[in-house]
Enzyme design. Structure first.
Site, short mmCIF file in Angstrom:
data_model
loop_
_atom_site.label_atom_id
_atom_site.label_comp_id
_atom_site.label_asym_id
_atom_site.label_seq_id
_atom_site.Cartn_x
_atom_site.Cartn_y
_atom_site.Cartn_z
CB CYS A 237 -0.99 -0.01 1.16
SG CYS A 237 -0.26 0.03 2.82
CG HIS B 253 -4.63 -0.07 3.67
ND1 HIS B 253 -3.74 -0.79 2.92
CD2 HIS B 253 -5.62 0.29 2.81
CE1 HIS B 253 -4.18 -0.88 1.67
NE2 HIS B 253 -5.33 -0.21 1.57
CG HIS C 234 -6.52 0.03 -1.93
ND1 HIS C 234 -6.75 -0.75 -0.82
CD2 HIS C 234 -7.50 -0.30 -2.81
CE1 HIS C 234 -7.83 -1.49 -1.02
NE2 HIS C 234 -8.30 -1.22 -2.23
#
Length: 192
Positions: A108, A156, A168
């Site tokens: 990520c 994240h 993402h």
């Protein structure tokens, strides 16, 4: 000799007094009935181009210059956002690999770092460090970063794509893609 000295002393006193009187005397208002057209009297000074300012600036001109600068800044920001979104879309379908930072695989924060590096912005490597390098915003705009939190820590990050979606690299087995934001435990950060 004493007359000569007293005349010289008088000149030394009179010249600065007259000069200061000219500087501090208010200028006549050319358009007293129209405050928007009042003339701002600018003393000769160095301008941005390095020359002396030789024309007084009206209030209209000053406002117009300010609006022009703001418009140019918005255009630059819009171009950067368009480049960010085109760059992240170009990685669609690339695999998730923990610790990878592109160009053919990402995690990520690696995707975010790689994308922003390609538009001239350097970000730290981890999602937590990226959160610290951005300015928090309450109303996200396309291109802002979306940080997901749990227990007070960021776990994240993705790039906001509008309409409650983000680009993402989420987890092993799922390639880089656009998804809906699935949690309410998020905050947004704007890259400076």
């Amino acid at each position: 000799m004493s007359t000569l000295v007293s005349r010289a002393a008088a000149r030394l006193l009179v010249v600065p007094v007259l000069a200061s009187a000219c500087l501090f005397t208010p200028a006549p208002q050319a358009h007293a009935d129209d405050p928007d057209r009042a003339v701002l009297h600018v003393l000769p000074a160095e301008t941005a181009e390095g020359g002396a300012a030789d024309q007084p600036q009206t209030a209209d001109t000053a406002a117009q210059n300010k609006a022009e600068k703001a418009h140019k800044a918005k255009k630059r920001a819009a171009k950067r956002v368009a480049r960010v979104m085109a760059t992240v879309r170009s990685r669609a379908g690339k695999p998730y690999v923990y610790g990878a930072a592109g160009p053919n695989a990402f995690d990520c924060s690696g995707l975010v770092q790689w994308t922003y590096r390609h538009v001239g912005k350097n970000l730290p490597r981890t999602s937590g460090a990226q959160a610290g390098a951005t300015r928090r915003v309450g109303r996200p705009q396309v291109g802002d970063l979306v940080f997901f939190t749990s227990g007070g820590r960021v776990y994240h990050v993705g790039i906001y794509a509008g309409n409650h979606t983000l680009w993402h690299a989420s987890r092993p087995g799922v390639p880089v893609r656009r998804d809906r934001i699935w949690s309410g435990s998020v905050f947004y950060g704007r890259v400076r």
